[in-house]
Design an enzyme around this catalytic site. Sequence first.
Site, PDB file in Angstrom:
ATOM      1  N   GLY A   1      47.621  55.219  23.163  1.00 47.66           N
ATOM      2  CA  GLY A   1      46.235  54.965  23.538  1.00 47.66           C
ATOM      3  C   GLY A   1      45.452  54.466  22.343  1.00 47.66           C
ATOM      4  O   GLY A   1      45.963  54.413  21.226  1.00 47.66           O
ATOM      5  N   LYS A   2      44.212  54.082  22.583  1.00 45.94           N
ATOM      6  CA  LYS A   2      43.326  53.629  21.497  1.00 45.94           C
ATOM      7  C   LYS A   2      41.896  53.700  21.993  1.00 45.94           C
ATOM      8  O   LYS A   2      41.633  53.585  23.199  1.00 45.94           O
ATOM      9  CB  LYS A   2      43.649  52.190  21.082  1.00 45.94           C
TER      10      LYS A   2
END
Length: 454
Positions: free
Chosen positions: A113-114
């Site tokens: 994720g980010k």
Amino acid sequence: MSNLPSEPEFEQAYKELAYTLENSSLFQKHPEYRTALTVASIPERVIQFRVVWEDDNGNVQVNRGYRVQFNSALGPYKGGLRLHPSVNLSILKFLGFEQIFKNALTGLSMGGGKGGADFDPKGKSDAEIRRFCCAFMAELHKHIGADTDVPAGDIGVGGREIGYMFGAYRKAANRFEGVLTGKGLSWGGSLIRPEATGYGLVYYVGHMLEYSGAGSYAGKRVALSGSGNVAQYAALKLIELGATVVSLSDSKGALVATGESGITVEDINAVMAIKEARQSLTSFQHAGHLKWIEGARPWLHVGKVDIALPCATQNEVSKEEAEGLLAAGCKFVAEGSNMGCTLEAIEVFENHRKEKKGEAVWYAPGKAANCGGVAVSGLEMAQNSQRLNWTQAEVDEKLKDIMKNAFFNGLNTAKIYVEAAEGELPSLVAGSNIAGFVKVAQAMHDQGDWWSKN
């Protein structure tokens, strides 16, 4: 793949992965994996929200906040938070997509994720940054957790920002848990975490040197870009191992060594102090052995080099700069930054590898070469879950093992799926892409995220 025409960074990351998969034997041996790629290229969830905060003048300010929860087949979503005015959904999707396969290469149980916001911390007071971080976490805390999504730092998010965000999470959720990594040592952080990406990069390239018969770092000239944590600690480790560091840089220009001695430990300590004060390298009082080149990246100004390590940001090595590095005698390129080389630059390096065989440049992608940072984040998660702290030596030894495994995983996978001529070095970009993808795709299949016709 994106269904929008306005996500160039994500499209680039997708095409780079898809190209290497298509040009290997993977889809011939496992045609069902095409379905896996289609599914994996769409995030499981995208969270977008407004962040309203008050500046020091009492004015209302608003920014866009994001969290891209891309893939959780291997574990909780894991990836950094970036605070920078350039942040948009395309950049975060590219970073999150890369993070999936990078995390897979560590061998740890982490998804990808980010997140972040288009907030610019430069020029802001400590109080303004604290108010922003608290406002940001007021929404983000609803979507993260130690077994759900564990963010970390990235550009614009260091120990101070992690502290403010962790405090805001603890108050909002009424829980003290390992929901963020990069924490202070007295409240759940891990030793080696600030150094991890830079150290891991150097350990990874050390295996490239050894495998190719180039020996050790002793006497090698190394060009670095960037001047943040990754570049700083990579430079210190390189000097410790006998290399000569010939450049650093930031958004304002490049600092290049003019003599044989290179950049010293004292120089790097001075750069650390400048960056701690959130200033540009333009304020660095350089001596006669260094020169400042305004507005430039270092690659075409460093003279003869053996190794190039981009450690600043995405797309910081162009086709022309890649050709310049080859002309300067560069034999090893490894990304300390995410997607540090353009697709055209990667093509230059890969074509050279095929044409020149054992005399060629050898390129390593960021998802493998810079996975040390997220690896030690994963080790911090493990320490948090056990309520204990490992020693510096223990963490460093585990980091070395992870980087060794990431190197040989990519290397051996390339030998299986990518045809190579006699004497040709294996493609680390193809091998790393395939190794990370296959691990994630198989986990997704086992969990019913995609399936093939019977």
